[in-house]
Write an enzyme that holds these catalytic residues in place. Structure first.
Site, mmCIF file in Angstrom:
data_model
loop_
_atom_site.group_PDB
_atom_site.id
_atom_site.type_symbol
_atom_site.label_atom_id
_atom_site.label_comp_id
_atom_site.label_asym_id
_atom_site.label_seq_id
_atom_site.Cartn_x
_atom_site.Cartn_y
_atom_site.Cartn_z
ATOM 1 N N ARG A 1 42.253 42.366 41.321
ATOM 2 C CA ARG A 1 43.163 42.511 42.458
ATOM 3 C C ARG A 1 44.317 43.400 42.009
ATOM 4 O O ARG A 1 44.757 43.328 40.860
ATOM 5 C CB ARG A 1 43.708 41.152 42.911
ATOM 6 C CG ARG A 1 42.729 40.345 43.767
ATOM 7 C CD ARG A 1 42.491 40.964 45.157
ATOM 8 N NE ARG A 1 41.531 40.211 45.939
ATOM 9 C CZ ARG A 1 40.225 40.466 45.990
ATOM 10 N NH1 ARG A 1 39.705 41.454 45.278
ATOM 11 N NH2 ARG A 1 39.426 39.753 46.751
ATOM 12 N N ILE B 1 31.754 37.633 37.463
ATOM 13 C CA ILE B 1 31.760 39.082 37.207
ATOM 14 C C ILE B 1 31.974 39.353 35.719
ATOM 15 O O ILE B 1 31.271 40.176 35.114
ATOM 16 C CB ILE B 1 32.850 39.773 38.067
ATOM 17 C CG1 ILE B 1 32.510 39.606 39.556
ATOM 18 C CG2 ILE B 1 32.968 41.248 37.707
ATOM 19 C CD1 ILE B 1 33.626 40.000 40.516
ATOM 20 N N ASP C 1 40.116 50.044 40.821
ATOM 21 C CA ASP C 1 39.399 49.930 42.092
ATOM 22 C C ASP C 1 40.261 49.195 43.114
ATOM 23 O O ASP C 1 39.887 49.086 44.281
ATOM 24 C CB ASP C 1 38.075 49.179 41.882
ATOM 25 C CG ASP C 1 37.233 49.171 43.157
ATOM 26 O OD1 ASP C 1 37.075 50.254 43.749
ATOM 27 O OD2 ASP C 1 36.752 48.093 43.555
ATOM 28 N N HIS D 1 38.651 50.285 46.411
ATOM 29 C CA HIS D 1 38.096 48.931 46.557
ATOM 30 C C HIS D 1 36.615 48.989 46.976
ATOM 31 O O HIS D 1 36.221 48.397 47.990
ATOM 32 C CB HIS D 1 38.916 48.120 47.571
ATOM 33 C CG HIS D 1 38.880 46.638 47.296
ATOM 34 N ND1 HIS D 1 39.969 45.825 47.389
ATOM 35 C CD2 HIS D 1 37.848 45.836 46.916
ATOM 36 C CE1 HIS D 1 39.626 44.587 47.098
ATOM 37 N NE2 HIS D 1 38.338 44.563 46.803
ATOM 38 N N ASP E 1 40.311 33.268 28.867
ATOM 39 C CA ASP E 1 40.069 32.470 30.082
ATOM 40 C C ASP E 1 40.447 31.043 29.720
ATOM 41 O O ASP E 1 40.294 30.634 28.563
ATOM 42 C CB ASP E 1 38.585 32.562 30.487
ATOM 43 C CG ASP E 1 38.333 32.114 31.925
ATOM 44 O OD1 ASP E 1 38.851 31.058 32.321
ATOM 45 O OD2 ASP E 1 37.600 32.822 32.630
ATOM 46 N N PRO F 1 41.228 35.905 38.945
ATOM 47 C CA PRO F 1 41.799 35.978 40.306
ATOM 48 C C PRO F 1 43.293 36.276 40.247
ATOM 49 O O PRO F 1 43.922 36.114 39.191
ATOM 50 C CB PRO F 1 41.542 34.576 40.857
ATOM 51 C CG PRO F 1 41.399 33.697 39.674
ATOM 52 C CD PRO F 1 40.901 34.535 38.538
ATOM 53 N N GLU G 1 47.489 48.449 48.338
ATOM 54 C CA GLU G 1 46.299 49.091 48.934
ATOM 55 C C GLU G 1 46.144 48.831 50.426
ATOM 56 O O GLU G 1 45.538 49.629 51.133
ATOM 57 C CB GLU G 1 45.021 48.648 48.207
ATOM 58 C CG GLU G 1 44.636 47.196 48.446
ATOM 59 C CD GLU G 1 43.319 46.826 47.742
ATOM 60 O OE1 GLU G 1 43.161 47.140 46.548
ATOM 61 O OE2 GLU G 1 42.453 46.223 48.417
#
Ligand code: NAI
Length: 328
Positions: free
Chosen positions: A234, A155, A258, A295, A174, A206, A263
């Site tokens: 997340r 993504i 999102d 989401h 990263d 993640p 949630e």
């Protein structure tokens, strides 16, 4: 294979029923989330299929194993909601859909950025009410701004392509430097430097022990005054209480979410006639510079087709004891 599909929405039934024409599994669809209480619905199923907010903990895995369930098929990419060690212990195989549409999520992140920047959510309401004033709708050129991307996997790489197309400078953090991103001109920096130099920060790593609350009381003060923060990764990547404080003091100039840490109590369901008890979420919803979607980053036609195809293919491979690349 007999598969009990939990947390089902009408669009899941449609896409799975359509895709199953090729695979021929026996699918039973249930609206309920999979819990220790609802796992009896799986009856004589050999596998269960679940979504992001089904909490597959050790107790539930033991219940499933006791019922003869051999596989858990996640119809999502993230697997932070499954106790993998416990699954291995009880001999349940877990499969997932590692990539269905990185474009869907990256494009949704851009939708959040552009909406927050140009206030189109507010303009929509104003114009419909006959208010054609521009006060309060001032935005900025995306061109020339610095976008910090945390996590340059599938993504993050698509987002990099889009952002460089806008003429933005892209910084990334990263552990693994992505060759395609580097070829696009991305500069890898450490996380603190990314936080300090970015006008827009977007999270695409993640959720792990290391990334939980990576946006918190410590990291927010490192950011530029008025930074835009986007989270489509997340919910627990962000400490919502710390972000609320950052919005109140102006350090955070815009927030697009999102995903949200709590949630699972709310998202994917209609709670519009209830009194919502989550004060942190309700406070966030009062800010004019906060945009929350429930989401829906993954929610495109292309992604739903890919999710159904890959999940049913994973289940066929488990059934026939074939090699499955998507096993965890
Ligand atoms: P991916 O596995 O292709 O990429 C994740 C990247 O994060 C990898 O390059 C990895 O090295 C990096 N990473 C891991 N730990 C890191 C750390 N501590 N700091 C910085 N980078 C780190 O995953 P993909 O497909 O790009 O998805 C990313 C996340 O997006 C998923 O884990 C999931 O949580 C979320 N997601 C959200 C969706 C939505 O509907 N909002 C849908 C699909 C995924």
């Amino acid at each position: 294979m007999r598969v009990a599909v939990f947390s089902c929405k009408p669009y899941d039934r449609d896409s799975f029923t359509r895709a199953n024409g090729v695979f021929g599994h026996e699918l039973s669809f249930f609206d309920a989330a999979l819990t220790a209480q609802t796992c009896s619905l799986a009856e004589d199923a050999e596998a269960v299929c679940v979504f992001v907010n089904d909490q597959i903990d050790a107790h539930l895995l033991r219940c499933l194993a006791g019922r003869g369930i051999k596989g858990v098929a996640l119809r999502c990419a993230g697997f932070n909601n499954v106790d993998l060690a416990a699954a291995h212990e009880v001999g349940i195989q877990v499969v997932r859909v590692p990539a269905y549409s990185p474009h869907a999520v990256a494009e949704h992140a851009v939708a959040l950025m552009l909406t927050l920047n140009r206030h189109t959510h507010r303009a929509f309401n104003r114009v419909r009410e006959g208010n054609f004033a521009l006060n309060g709708l001032l935005g900025f050129d995306m061109h020339g701004k610095t976008v910090g991307i945390i996590g340059t996997g599938r993504i993050g790489t698509v987002l990099t392509r889009i952002m460089t197309g806008f003429g933005c400078t892209v910084l990334a953090q990263d552990q693994v430097e992505n060759a395609e991103c580097k070829a696009l001109g991305v500069r890898y920096v450490d996380r603190d430097a990314l936080l300090a130099q970015s006008d827009i920060i977007s999270l695409h790593c993640p959720l792990t022990d290391e990334t939980r609350h990576l946006i918190d009381h410590r990291s927010i003060p490192l950011m530029k005054q008025g930074v835009m923060l986007i989270n489509t990764g997340r919910g627990a990547l962000v400490d919502a209480a710390a972000v609320t404080a950052g919005l109140k003091n102006g350090q955070i100039g815009a927030l697009g979410l999102d995903v949200y840490e709590q949630e699972d109590a709310l998202f994917f369901e209609d709670h519009s006639s209830e009194i919502i008890q989550d004060d942190v979420l309700e406070r966030l919803l009062t800010f004019p510079n906060v945009l929350i979607t429930a989401h829906q980053g993954f929610f495109t036609r292309e992604a739903l087709i890919m999710i159904a195809d890959t999940t049913l293919g994973n289940l066929s491979q488990l059934e026939h004891h074939e090699f499955c690349a998507n096993i965890l």
